[in-house]
Motif scaffolding. Structure first.
Motif, PDB file in Angstrom:
ATOM      1  N   ARG A  87      68.546 -30.341 -17.047  1.00  0.00           N
ATOM      2  CA  ARG A  87      69.087 -29.101 -16.467  1.00  0.00           C
ATOM      3  C   ARG A  87      68.685 -27.896 -17.300  1.00  0.00           C
ATOM      4  N   LEU A  88      68.458 -26.801 -16.606  1.00  0.00           N
ATOM      5  CA  LEU A  88      68.120 -25.538 -17.251  1.00  0.00           C
ATOM      6  C   LEU A  88      69.087 -24.466 -16.754  1.00  0.00           C
ATOM      7  N   ALA A  89      69.687 -23.722 -17.687  1.00  0.00           N
ATOM      8  CA  ALA A  89      70.546 -22.584 -17.324  1.00  0.00           C
ATOM      9  C   ALA A  89      69.801 -21.309 -17.650  1.00  0.00           C
ATOM     10  N   ALA A  90      69.737 -20.395 -16.697  1.00  0.00           N
ATOM     11  CA  ALA A  90      69.030 -19.136 -16.917  1.00  0.00           C
ATOM     12  C   ALA A  90      69.649 -18.033 -16.072  1.00  0.00           C
ATOM     13  N   PHE A  91      69.491 -16.795 -16.557  1.00  0.00           N
ATOM     14  CA  PHE A  91      69.910 -15.603 -15.813  1.00  0.00           C
ATOM     15  C   PHE A  91      68.640 -15.000 -15.225  1.00  0.00           C
ATOM     16  N   VAL A  92      68.484 -15.128 -13.909  1.00  0.00           N
ATOM     17  CA  VAL A  92      67.199 -14.842 -13.273  1.00  0.00           C
ATOM     18  C   VAL A  92      67.305 -13.622 -12.368  1.00  0.00           C
TER      19      VAL A  92
END
Length: 217
Positions: free
Chosen positions: A169-174
């Motif tokens: 899993r990857l968490a990012a503010f896109v």
């Protein structure tokens, strides 16, 4: 200031109302002492609903944002984690309590040193800090079970996605101002990724973040 009362208020008034209901995450916020990762000048506001200033013109994320991302990533004890944007080391400490190993990277040497010092002083032994540009990930130690990007990404780089293990899993503010989407991206198989939009916010972009293509007329 009654620190324990302030911590309790942060958890009950800011974090729980933000749909952070995982008791393990809420308990962790009492175990990892946020005030130990806040610059001394700002210790009085360690639990406030704001982005606490850090050296080199940076800020810590809102407590509720950190907690929600931690909950959504659901890190497990056997997993390896990459964090982009070490800041004060606080998010790395939270992740390290749930993971086997955390590598946190910061482009600003001053912050990398701060994070390293804070993690050492708080007895976090399974997190290491590297200085460098993680805007496209950190291929040297890939693949990872979890990638946590603690800064904004106008565009999510494909190279970063490729550094995830299957099931990772990857968490990012896109996105771009005024509103970005906090996303959890799960790698389903070699080619496919599943994207879940979790909430909207705005986080300052990473230095050297990949930019969207410009139209030319």
């Amino acid at each position: 200031m009654n620190i324990e009362q302030a911590r309790f208020n942060m958890i009950e008034q800011q974090i729980r109302p933000w749909d952070v209901l995982d008791q393990d995450v809420l308990n962790l916020l009492s175990v990892v002492k946020r005030e130990n990762y806040v610059p001394a000048a700002y210790r009085e506001i360690a639990f406030a609903d704001l982005e606490v200033p850090l050296p080199a013109g940076e800020h810590m994320l809102f407590p509720r944002v950190e907690a929600r991302i931690l909950q959504e990533l659901a890190v497990k004890k056997h997993e390896t984690v990459l964090e982009i944007g070490a800041g004060s080391g606080y998010m790395a400490a939270l992740l390290a309590h749930r993971a086997r190993h955390v590598l946190t990277v910061d482009i600003k040497p001053e912050l990398a040193e701060l994070a390293k010092r804070n993690l050492a002083e708080n007895g976090v032994t399974n997190a290491e800090v590297a200085t460098g540009d993680g805007a496209r990930g950190w291929p040297a130690s890939a693949p990872y079970d979890v990638i946590c990007v603690s800064g904004g990404l106008p565009v999510l780089p494909q190279e970063m996605l490729e550094q995830l293990k299957i099931g990772g899993r990857l968490a990012a503010f896109v996105g771009t101002a005024p509103v970005m989407k906090a996303q959890i991206i799960t790698r389903v198989d070699e080619k496919q990724f599943r994207v879940a939009d979790v909430f909207e916010t705005y986080i300052e972009p990473l230095i050297n973040a990949v930019q969207p293509p410009r139209f030319k007329f």
